[in-house]
Write a protein that holds these residues in place. Structure first.
Motif, PDB file in Angstrom:
ATOM      1  N   THR A  20      21.398  38.852  54.622  1.00 26.95           N
ATOM      2  CA  THR A  20      22.094  38.075  53.599  1.00 26.95           C
ATOM      3  C   THR A  20      23.592  38.149  53.853  1.00 26.95           C
ATOM      4  O   THR A  20      24.136  39.243  54.025  1.00 26.95           O
ATOM      5  CB  THR A  20      21.786  38.647  52.203  1.00 26.95           C
ATOM      6  N   PRO A  21      24.277  36.999  53.905  1.00 28.12           N
ATOM      7  CA  PRO A  21      25.721  37.051  54.167  1.00 28.12           C
ATOM      8  C   PRO A  21      26.465  37.841  53.095  1.00 28.12           C
ATOM      9  O   PRO A  21      26.185  37.725  51.899  1.00 28.12           O
ATOM     10  CB  PRO A  21      26.135  35.578  54.143  1.00 28.12           C
ATOM     11  N   LEU A  22      27.370  38.673  53.549  1.00 25.52           N
ATOM     12  CA  LEU A  22      28.311  39.360  52.669  1.00 25.52           C
ATOM     13  C   LEU A  22      29.637  38.635  52.741  1.00 25.52           C
ATOM     14  O   LEU A  22      29.981  38.046  53.763  1.00 25.52           O
ATOM     15  CB  LEU A  22      28.541  40.793  53.152  1.00 25.52           C
ATOM     16  N   THR A  23      30.400  38.687  51.665  1.00 27.17           N
ATOM     17  CA  THR A  23      31.777  38.235  51.814  1.00 27.17           C
ATOM     18  C   THR A  23      32.524  39.282  52.616  1.00 27.17           C
ATOM     19  O   THR A  23      32.168  40.482  52.607  1.00 27.17           O
ATOM     20  CB  THR A  23      32.466  38.027  50.456  1.00 27.17           C
ATOM     21  N   PRO A  46      34.911  32.939  51.524  1.00 24.66           N
ATOM     22  CA  PRO A  46      34.550  31.825  50.636  1.00 24.66           C
ATOM     23  C   PRO A  46      35.716  30.878  50.371  1.00 24.66           C
ATOM     24  O   PRO A  46      36.892  31.256  50.481  1.00 24.66           O
ATOM     25  CB  PRO A  46      34.125  32.539  49.344  1.00 24.66           C
ATOM     26  N   HIS A  47      35.379  29.629  50.044  1.00 21.23           N
ATOM     27  CA  HIS A  47      36.408  28.679  49.644  1.00 21.23           C
ATOM     28  C   HIS A  47      37.123  29.214  48.398  1.00 21.23           C
ATOM     29  O   HIS A  47      36.522  29.882  47.549  1.00 21.23           O
ATOM     30  CB  HIS A  47      35.798  27.301  49.376  1.00 21.23           C
ATOM     31  N   ILE A  81      42.204  28.500  51.723  1.00 24.08           N
ATOM     32  CA  ILE A  81      40.924  28.189  52.365  1.00 24.08           C
ATOM     33  C   ILE A  81      40.145  27.206  51.497  1.00 24.08           C
ATOM     34  O   ILE A  81      39.857  27.483  50.331  1.00 24.08           O
ATOM     35  CB  ILE A  81      40.095  29.479  52.588  1.00 24.08           C
ATOM     36  N   LEU A  82      39.797  26.052  52.084  1.00 19.93           N
ATOM     37  CA  LEU A  82      39.132  24.984  51.340  1.00 19.93           C
ATOM     38  C   LEU A  82      37.616  24.988  51.474  1.00 19.93           C
ATOM     39  O   LEU A  82      36.944  24.287  50.714  1.00 19.93           O
ATOM     40  CB  LEU A  82      39.660  23.623  51.802  1.00 19.93           C
ATOM     41  N   LEU A 101      43.901  24.391  42.470  1.00 15.82           N
ATOM     42  CA  LEU A 101      43.543  24.600  43.873  1.00 15.82           C
ATOM     43  C   LEU A 101      42.080  25.010  44.017  1.00 15.82           C
ATOM     44  O   LEU A 101      41.387  24.570  44.941  1.00 15.82           O
ATOM     45  CB  LEU A 101      44.447  25.659  44.506  1.00 15.82           C
ATOM     46  N   LEU A 102      41.601  25.829  43.087  1.00 11.30           N
ATOM     47  CA  LEU A 102      40.197  26.238  43.134  1.00 11.30           C
ATOM     48  C   LEU A 102      39.272  25.030  42.919  1.00 11.30           C
ATOM     49  O   LEU A 102      38.223  24.924  43.550  1.00 11.30           O
ATOM     50  CB  LEU A 102      39.924  27.321  42.089  1.00 11.30           C
TER      51      LEU A 102
END
Length: 283
Positions: free
Chosen positions: A20-23, A65-66, A82-83, A128-129
């Motif tokens: 599972t991907p981690l941040t 993450p975006h 980061i978009l 921005l978010l």
């Protein structure tokens, strides 16, 4: 039947064993990796290098993450935003470098120098978010994404998001207008972004284009011209265009503005020598 069950079991096992991907931040907090963040020297596109060393635990994909914002160590340099979600797949225990797509979000600051440092954080700007949530997993060009970021972070004109014949870019521009709670402009401004020796980024308008629309009450000869904010004539664009009958008309407007003084302008339609309509734009 038995072979099908075995195949299904193997697929299911493979699925559930997929890491599972981690941040990246979670991996740092757990002491699994150490990371450094450096500028590539670019202000847009592959603007950040992440240098990662795996310290412990089973290697697995790491996600940035975006909505992540990289805060510049130099207060006079721009931060990088980061978009879209981006994954990193670490291959060894040695320090490795991975480029990230990011966009400067302080147009009045200088572009970061190559190898200048950053601290990873989460953006505090709700606008921005919202932009990052919209852009995530969409195939948008770097210029449009950078123009959208600066439209929100620095109140640059949304007309700089100019490639609106592309439906995705057109939707991006509509979303920026929604986020900023403003009406979209009737025109687009083809712009270049140029970096000077001090690494300041200058906005260079090249062309203004759009559609002039008007409902004519009678027929006649149409002409149109551009005026500055002091209402002084700048340029004639067309004379003697025949309007043969009343009705709604649309005319393509393309004006080269490279080198023009920044400011407010308008294009005015005249019929039989009388101004009947005006549409404002900025350079």
């Amino acid at each position: 039947m038995k072979s099908l069950l075995l195949l299904f079991s193997a697929l299911a096992l493979g699925y559930f064993n997929t890491p599972t991907p981690l941040t990246l931040q979670e991996a740092i907090d757990k002491g699994m990796v150490e990371a450094k963040f450096e500028s590539t020297g670019d202000y847009s596109g592959e603007a950040i290098n992440v240098k990662i060393k795996w310290l412990k635990g089973k290697k697995q994909p790491l996600t940035i993450p975006h909505g992540t914002q990289f805060i510049s160590d130099d207060e006079y340099d721009q931060d990088i935003f980061i978009l879209e979600d981006q994954d990193i797949f670490v291959q060894s225990n040695q320090e490795e470098s991975y480029p990230l797509l990011g966009y400067c979000c302080q147009a009045n600051n200088a572009a970061p120098n190559e190898s200048s440092g950053f601290t990873m954080s989460t953006a505090k700007s709700k606008d921005l978010l919202s932009l990052a949530k919209f852009c995530n997993n969409k195939r948008l060009d770097d210029h449009s994404k950078q123009a959208a970021v600066w439209a929100i972070s620095d109140n640059n004109s949304i007309s700089d998001i100019y490639d609106i014949e592309n439906p995705m870019v057109k939707n991006l521009r509509k979303e920026v207008a929604r986020i900023k709670n403003i009406e979209d402009n009737w025109y687009s401004t083809v712009t270049d972004y140029e970096m000077d020796e001090e690494r300041n980024i200058a906005r260079q308008p090249v062309e203004v284009k759009g559609d002039l629309q008007y409902e004519f009450k009678r027929s006649g000869k149409l002409s149109y011209a551009v005026y500055d904010e002091n209402d002084e004539l700048i340029k004639h664009l067309g004379d003697g265009l025949p309007i043969t009958r009343p009705g709604s008309y649309s005319f393509g407007f393309n004006l080269k503005v490279e080198g023009w003084k920044p400011g407010k302008y308008s294009v005015k339609l005249s019929m039989n020598g009388n101004i009947i309509h005006s549409q404002a734009f900025e350079v």
